[in-house]
Design a protein around this motif. Structure first.
Motif, PDB file in Angstrom:
ATOM      1  N   SER A 141      27.353  16.137 -14.085  1.00  0.00           N
ATOM      2  CA  SER A 141      26.048  16.235 -14.749  1.00  0.00           C
ATOM      3  C   SER A 141      24.893  16.227 -13.756  1.00  0.00           C
ATOM      4  O   SER A 141      23.956  17.022 -13.866  1.00  0.00           O
ATOM      5  CB  SER A 141      25.884  15.073 -15.742  1.00  0.00           C
ATOM      6  N   ARG A 142      24.950  15.353 -12.751  1.00  0.00           N
ATOM      7  CA  ARG A 142      23.823  15.203 -11.820  1.00  0.00           C
ATOM      8  C   ARG A 142      24.122  15.710 -10.422  1.00  0.00           C
ATOM      9  O   ARG A 142      23.271  15.680  -9.553  1.00  0.00           O
ATOM     10  CB  ARG A 142      23.398  13.729 -11.751  1.00  0.00           C
ATOM     11  N   LYS A 143      25.342  16.130 -10.199  1.00  0.00           N
ATOM     12  CA  LYS A 143      25.777  16.629  -8.883  1.00  0.00           C
ATOM     13  C   LYS A 143      25.626  15.569  -7.795  1.00  0.00           C
ATOM     14  O   LYS A 143      25.552  15.884  -6.612  1.00  0.00           O
ATOM     15  CB  LYS A 143      24.980  17.891  -8.491  1.00  0.00           C
ATOM     16  N   HIS A 144      25.609  14.325  -8.202  1.00  0.00           N
ATOM     17  CA  HIS A 144      25.421  13.230  -7.243  1.00  0.00           C
ATOM     18  C   HIS A 144      26.005  11.964  -7.835  1.00  0.00           C
ATOM     19  O   HIS A 144      25.870  11.691  -9.031  1.00  0.00           O
ATOM     20  CB  HIS A 144      23.935  13.034  -6.941  1.00  0.00           C
ATOM     21  N   TRP A 145      26.682  11.199  -6.979  1.00  0.00           N
ATOM     22  CA  TRP A 145      27.226   9.898  -7.404  1.00  0.00           C
ATOM     23  C   TRP A 145      27.047   8.922  -6.255  1.00  0.00           C
ATOM     24  O   TRP A 145      27.247   9.264  -5.085  1.00  0.00           O
ATOM     25  CB  TRP A 145      28.701  10.043  -7.757  1.00  0.00           C
ATOM     26  N   GLN A 146      26.654   7.716  -6.589  1.00  0.00           N
ATOM     27  CA  GLN A 146      26.410   6.703  -5.563  1.00  0.00           C
ATOM     28  C   GLN A 146      26.779   5.338  -6.108  1.00  0.00           C
ATOM     29  O   GLN A 146      26.464   4.995  -7.266  1.00  0.00           O
ATOM     30  CB  GLN A 146      24.940   6.711  -5.147  1.00  0.00           C
TER      31      GLN A 146
ATOM     32  N   VAL B 208      28.390  10.645  -2.922  1.00  0.00           N
ATOM     33  CA  VAL B 208      29.076  11.931  -2.957  1.00  0.00           C
ATOM     34  C   VAL B 208      28.110  12.937  -3.559  1.00  0.00           C
ATOM     35  O   VAL B 208      27.579  12.715  -4.658  1.00  0.00           O
ATOM     36  CB  VAL B 208      30.378  11.865  -3.774  1.00  0.00           C
ATOM     37  N   ILE B 209      27.870  14.038  -2.845  1.00  0.00           N
ATOM     38  CA  ILE B 209      26.935  15.071  -3.301  1.00  0.00           C
ATOM     39  C   ILE B 209      27.707  16.368  -3.489  1.00  0.00           C
ATOM     40  O   ILE B 209      28.463  16.788  -2.595  1.00  0.00           O
ATOM     41  CB  ILE B 209      25.796  15.289  -2.280  1.00  0.00           C
ATOM     42  N   ALA B 210      27.538  16.996  -4.647  1.00  0.00           N
ATOM     43  CA  ALA B 210      28.165  18.284  -4.920  1.00  0.00           C
ATOM     44  C   ALA B 210      27.310  19.397  -4.332  1.00  0.00           C
ATOM     45  O   ALA B 210      26.094  19.410  -4.513  1.00  0.00           O
ATOM     46  CB  ALA B 210      28.350  18.479  -6.424  1.00  0.00           C
ATOM     47  N   VAL B 211      27.940  20.342  -3.618  1.00  0.00           N
ATOM     48  CA  VAL B 211      27.241  21.481  -3.023  1.00  0.00           C
ATOM     49  C   VAL B 211      27.542  22.716  -3.857  1.00  0.00           C
ATOM     50  O   VAL B 211      28.721  23.037  -4.106  1.00  0.00           O
ATOM     51  CB  VAL B 211      27.679  21.699  -1.563  1.00  0.00           C
ATOM     52  N   ILE B 212      26.507  23.406  -4.304  1.00  0.00           N
ATOM     53  CA  ILE B 212      26.637  24.539  -5.221  1.00  0.00           C
ATOM     54  C   ILE B 212      26.701  25.840  -4.439  1.00  0.00           C
ATOM     55  O   ILE B 212      25.922  26.052  -3.492  1.00  0.00           O
ATOM     56  CB  ILE B 212      25.464  24.566  -6.219  1.00  0.00           C
TER      57      ILE B 212
END
Length: 807
Positions: free
Chosen positions: A320-325, A344-348
């Motif tokens: 949902s947010r492309k980011h988790w911490q 953890v950051i999702a790269v698009i």
């Protein structure tokens, strides 16, 4: 467009053009009207007569046609003299027909002009595309004539011409090389020389400065080409502004450096969270080698490490947010506990919008969390003794009050202050003082129950909260137990030290209703215990608050009075027994209170001593006494010795001697005119004060012991001190001559002083029988109400002399 002022000629031309198949034809008779029409409806070609109506002729009209319109002009004229041809040539016409001309001749000229215009427009568009392409690449084409070393450019000129010169202005190769920074000059020069000498292709990156001395990066490429035998060789190539490329490259190197040197672990993860790249910090934090980590999921995120809900929340956040911490507590490869902050950051993927990979950043928070725990401990506990500090003590007292209120029980609050702790600190050092505080803390903790709280408030002050105290007797028993436990001597720095304390006690349910009141009342009672002689305890009484309030008010008023000049000195004369004249005066402080009138030292000195204001007031007294001596001298009066009382605090102050020296220097009075009076209790066993007395004596100041006989004097010490005078306290004079004890003591003191060669001043003489008796003793000066009360400075020299007769 036809521009012709002869109407018949213009009509004939129009008919000819129509027959030749040209569709739209406009006719204008003047240059002004033709130029105006061109801006509205631009023609494909202009047939221009040279001699036309108006202020401008045909040549001037052609020159006025905007160049960006690219309209071909063919001159039609009956004149062909050289001057006219030269003027016409400067406008770059597409043709020049001499009237009269044949219709086919006109048609041919028009067709050639239109074809030329078509080719030139195509060439212009091609050059424009090339220019834009070169501008987009931040590049210029250049040609260097190796004979003249001149540079000609095509395309954007800002690279080669930093000052904004046009491409039509050539620059010299040597001038260009001068812009190269010294560090890169050799490599650039060698590249050009190799191309010139060997015909090799060169490609060199270098730095050069613009006219503002700003440094930019450039990339120059080129090769030597041969011309015909009549023309010299040349270098053709391109030069490009490579600043952005170099900056991008530098940033890439920096990013790589950050990746490798970052204190945080950095991971590149594929779409299945498997490691494709890891830096050294990840291996350092987790204890897992990079080779062992590649292709595996991070063990801190591996399944079975955490509950299923942990992973569900992580993937939901990434989706949902492309980011988790999250901060997690886990273990390293050796099984040691560690605390990590994991992001953890999702790269698009820019092409399809899907997640291409993940970047994980892992920060080791273990040391930080441990430091925070220590800070949390220090925020609530004393770092030296390990006891609760003021903040935690207040919180526990509040909770104890809640319990006592709910149960209907008593609670005692005890404020404990170590007696003479400052003296121990000053004489043995702060390390010894700290050791003593640790011992006191351990003893107090051992003397109370586990439900009680003993805390250190700061310095040598401790606070005890004792719950379930039955009554005042139980509180008194506890206080006595504490005092007995503290009195056991302790050895510190190879010296045995006896400890005592003063304890103030306040009880909940008697007069205090909250924690602040309890502590304040216990503090007030503690000061009462100290004033009662120390090594004891005192229960709080409401009168103590009144005394404390009076002290606080007086202290504030006294501070204001000192600042506002409300303090004054009165002077009590001292008469010489031998001459009957005034031999000196004692400076005595008074306070012109704005509402209460003139107040004596009883309202000044105790407050000043307790508040610490005594040093400031004492400095003022010394300076004012010296200033008064100077004023008397300037008024023509004989010099008088002025005695000034000095407190223990003043003598212990490191700058007291300097204050006295400065006062003497500012007033230019003799040091012999100033006499410092100290009480004999001041000098007992205090090496620092004794040292101060010798410093004062070296200045030439007279020293006297005031209230002699009241402080259990050590005669041996007095003999070795730089004392010139003793003053017999008025308590011995009182009752003379009827009080046999006082008469005997006074006789003994005067005889002792005479044997030691000390001057003697007898204070407190109020009646003639006292004077008659003392006049027969070996004394030197008299002082007391019998002669004069303390008076203002202006009245001192109005007093009469007194004749003393001895029997």
């Amino acid at each position: 467009m036809i521009v012709e002022d002869e109407r018949i000629v213009a009509l004939h031309l129009r008919q000819q053009l129509t027959r030749l198949g040209y569709g739209r034809i406009t006719v204008y008779s003047s240059g002004e009207s033709a130029l105006a029409a061109i801006m509205v409806d631009t023609p494909d070609l202009i047939l221009m007569d040279i001699h036309i109506d108006g202020d401008i002729d045909g040549i001037e009209t052609a020159a006025g046609v905007p160049g960006y319109l690219h309209v071909p002009v063919i001159y039609l004229s009956a004149y062909s003299e050289d001057q006219t041809l030269e003027r016409a040539k400067r406008t770059h016409p597409y043709g020049y027909l001499i009237k009269p001309f044949a219709e086919r001749e006109l048609h041919a000229a028009i067709q050639m002009a239109l074809q030329r215009r078509k080719v030139e427009l195509a060439l212009k568009h091609s050059e424009e595309r090339l220019y834009l392409a070169m501008k987009a690449a931040n590049m210029s084409c250049w040609e260097i004539d190796l004979n003249t070393r001149k540079i000609e450019t095509t395309g954007p000129t800002g690279i080669l011409y930093p000052d904004g010169n046009s491409s039509g202005v050539a620059i010299n190769l040597d001038t260009f090389l001068e812009r190269v920074v010294p560090e890169d000059y050799s490599s650039v020069k060698n590249a050009f020389e190799d191309a010139i000498g060997n015909g090799n292709f060169f490609d060199v990156v270098f730095r050069a400065k613009d006219s503002k001395q700003s440094v930019f990066w450039y990339r120059a490429q080129g090769k030597t080409f041969e011309r015909t035998t009549q023309n010299p060789r040349r270098i053709i190539g391109v030069v490009q502004d490579a600043t952005e490329q170099q900056v991008a490259s530098a940033r890439l190197r920096q990013a790589s450096t950050v990746y490798e040197t970052s204190q945080d672990g950095i991971l590149i993860l594929d779409s299945n969270l498997r490691i494709t790249s890891a830096n050294r910090s990840y291996a350092s934090i987790t204890g897992i080698s990079i080779n062992a980590a590649l292709g595996q999921r991070p063990h801190i995120l591996a399944r079975k490490t955490f509950p299923l809900s942990f992973y569900r929340d992580m993937f939901k956040s990434l989706e949902s947010r492309k980011h988790w911490q999250r901060e997690i507590s886990t273990q390293n490869a050796d099984g040691d506990p560690i605390i990590l902050m994991v992001q953890v950051i999702a790269v698009i993927d820019d092409n399809n919008g899907d997640i291409s990979h993940y970047v994980a950043i892992i920060s080791d928070r273990t040391a930080i969390r441990r430091a925070e725990e220590e800070l949390q401990y220090l925020a609530h506990y004393d770092g030296l003794t390990g006891l609760p500090n003021r903040m935690l003590a207040s919180d526990r007292l509040e909770r104890a009050l809640e319990r006592a209120s709910a149960r209907g029980t008593h609670l005692a609050c005890m404020f404990i202050d170590i007696d003479n702790f400052k003296t121990i600190n000053d004489t043995m050092g702060h390390n010894a003082g700290d050791q003593l505080l640790i011992v006191v803390a351990r003893r107090l903790k051992s003397l109370v129950t586990s439900t009680d709280t003993i805390a250190r408030l700061g310095g040598d002050e401790f606070l005890l909260t004792a719950e379930d105290i039955k009554d005042r007797h139980a509180a008194a028993d506890l206080a006595n137990r504490l005092l007995r436990g503290l009195r056991v001597p302790v050895t510190i720095a190879d010296r045995e030290i006896s400890i005592s304390a003063s304890i103030g006690i306040s009880l909940f349910s008697e007069r205090a209703n909250n924690a602040q009141d309890l502590v304040r009342q216990a503090d007030t009672a503690m000061y009462a215990a100290k004033n009662s002689g120390r090594n004891g305890f005192t229960f709080y009484q409401s009168a103590m608050t009144e005394d404390a309030t009076h002290f606080m008010t007086r202290n504030q008023q006294l501070q204001r009075g000192l600042e506002n000049g409300e303090l004054v000195l009165f002077y009590q004369p001292q008469y010489s027994r031998n001459t009957g004249k005034i031999s000196g005066v004692e400076a005595l402080i008074r306070w012109n209170h704005p509402t209460e009138g003139l107040l004596g030292p009883g309202e000044i000195i105790p407050v000043a001593e307790q508040s610490g204001l005594i040093n400031e007031i004492g400095q003022w007294v010394v300076e004012e006494a010296c200033a008064q001596a100077m004023r008397w001298r300037d008024e023509g009066h004989p010099a008088l010795k002025i005695a000034v009382n000095v407190s223990v605090r003043q003598l212990r102050s490191d700058d007291f001697v300097a204050i006295v020296r400065h006062a003497l220097e500012m007033t230019k009075i003799s040091p012999r005119q100033l006499e410092i009076e100290i009480t004999e209790s001041t000098i007992q066993n205090d090496t620092r004060i004794i040292s101060r007395l010798h410093e004062l004596r070296r200045l030439g100041i007279s020293l006297a012991i005031d209230d002699f006989g009241t402080g259990f004097s050590c005669l041996g010490s007095i003999k070795s001190l730089p004392i010139e005078r003793i003053k017999i306290d008025q308590s011995f004079v009182r009752g003379i001559p009827n009080d046999q004890d006082n008469t005997a003591l006074t006789e003994a003191i005067t005889a002792l002083a005479a044997k030691l060669g000390l001057a003697v001043t007898v204070e407190g003489i109020e009646e003639k029988p006292q004077l008659d008796f003392i006049n027969n003793l070996e004394c030197t000066d008299f002082q007391g109400f019998y002669f004069s009360r303390p008076i203002p400075a202006a009245q001192v020299f109005e007093l009469p002399e007194i004749a003393f007769h001895t029997s």
